[in-house]
Scaffold this active site. Structure first.
Site, PDB file in Angstrom:
ATOM      1  CG  ASP A  36      -2.241   0.683   0.772  1.00 48.06           C
ATOM      2  OD1 ASP A  36      -2.452   1.700   0.255  1.00 48.06           O
ATOM      3  OD2 ASP A  36      -3.282   0.103   1.160  1.00 48.06           O
ATOM      4  CG  ASP A  57       2.299   3.969  -7.327  1.00 47.99           C
ATOM      5  OD1 ASP A  57       1.619   2.827  -8.095  1.00 47.99           O
ATOM      6  OD2 ASP A  57       2.198   4.892  -7.524  1.00 47.99           O
ATOM      7  CB  CYS A  84      -7.388  -5.381  -2.930  1.00 51.62           C
ATOM      8  SG  CYS A  84      -7.955  -6.827  -2.759  1.00 51.62           S
ATOM      9  CE1 TYR A 160     -13.220   1.935  -9.753  1.00 50.72           C
ATOM     10  CE2 TYR A 160     -15.501   1.181 -10.204  1.00 50.72           C
ATOM     11  CZ  TYR A 160     -14.118   1.112  -9.707  1.00 50.72           C
ATOM     12  OH  TYR A 160     -14.348   0.056  -8.688  1.00 50.72           O
ATOM     13  CB  THR A 195     -14.405  -0.084   0.876  1.00 52.50           C
ATOM     14  OG1 THR A 195     -15.013   0.969   0.006  1.00 52.50           O
ATOM     15  CG2 THR A 195     -14.964  -1.559   0.170  1.00 52.50           C
TER      16      THR A 195
END
Length: 254
Positions: A36, A57, A84, A160, A195
């Site tokens: 992360d 990254d 994820c 997206y 989330t």
């Protein structure tokens, strides 16, 4: 495929789907290398036992290579990689603010699609170097995350949807490419999951969104995503497929 005693790479591991998946894997006896951004780990605090945090990254080969190296050096064979990490920056092609910024579109594609491929290719390389776990020559599983927006993207989701559509589309050719190495590739396409991305919406808007899900009429939970990952690992004959995790939701235009 048995996961106990192996290692896994999970991206976006500091929160949301990644954090839930990492925790579920640790509970199964897996050593998790979690990737992360540094700010993500700072917000999350100390990772749980069994999770090795890597600040990086997913778009950067050196960052992902560092995580793969940690998995290999753990002494436990790398059997699983779960992608994820992702962003959902909204924007219309044309709006009152003007034309969609190309840089913003490229960033979403870069993180969601190119970042996913970057992890897939480097994790596959390490998996292919391991000994097979069975007489079929199975060596590992890579799980990518698309979205229902890959199939019914809404207004303002052009970047997206394009990125997640790419993730869905590369599932089958990736599975075919890696079949010779005994590596399966599966993709999960979540609907509306609860989330941190959903934390900023009002309760009224939240209830409205939940009502759009046919059944059960609620948001999905990160632990349900994690449970599906474990199920995919256990079902050796699942390969090259996209599975929707959405309560039969089909997104409206807006």
């Amino acid at each position: 495929m048995q996961l106990s005693g192996s290692s896994a790479i999970v991206t976006g591991a500091a929160s949301g789907l990644g954090a839930a998946t990492a925790a579920a894997l640790v509970a199964q006896g897996v050593t998790v290398i979690g990737i992360d951004l540094g700010v993500g780990w700072e917000r999350a605090g100390a990772p749980g036992e069994g999770i090795v945090p890597v600040s990086g990254d997913v778009r950067e080969p050196a960052d992902v290579e560092a995580a793969v190296t940690k998995a290999v050096e753990s002494g436990k064979p790398l059997r699983l990689a779960v992608n994820c990490a992702g962003v959902a920056t909204p924007g219309r092609i044309l709006s009152r603010k003007g034309v969609h910024e190309l840089e913003q579109f490229s960033r979403v594609i870069g993180i969601n699609l190119i970042g996913t491929f970057n992890v897939l290719r480097l994790a596959a390389e390490a998996m292919a170097a391991t000994e097979p776990v069975d007489e079929q020559g199975q060596r590992g599983l890579i799980v990518n995350t698309a979205s229902v927006a890959a199939f019914d993207g809404q207004i303002g989701q052009i970047a997206y949807s394009a990125s997640k559509g790419g993730v869905a589309a590369m599932t089958l050719p990736a599975a075919r490419d890696l079949a010779q190495s005994g590596i399966r590739v599966m993709t999960i396409a979540p609907g509306i999951l609860d989330t941190p991305m959903m934390a900023s919406i009002t309760e009224e808007f939240r209830k409205g969104l939940q009502a759009t899900v046919p059944f059960p009429a609620r948001f999905g939970r990160p632990d349900e995503y994690a449970a599906l990952v474990l199920s995919l690992a256990a079902q050796d004959y699942l390969n090259g497929e996209v599975i929707r995790l959405d309560g039969s939701l089909r997104m409206a235009p807006r």
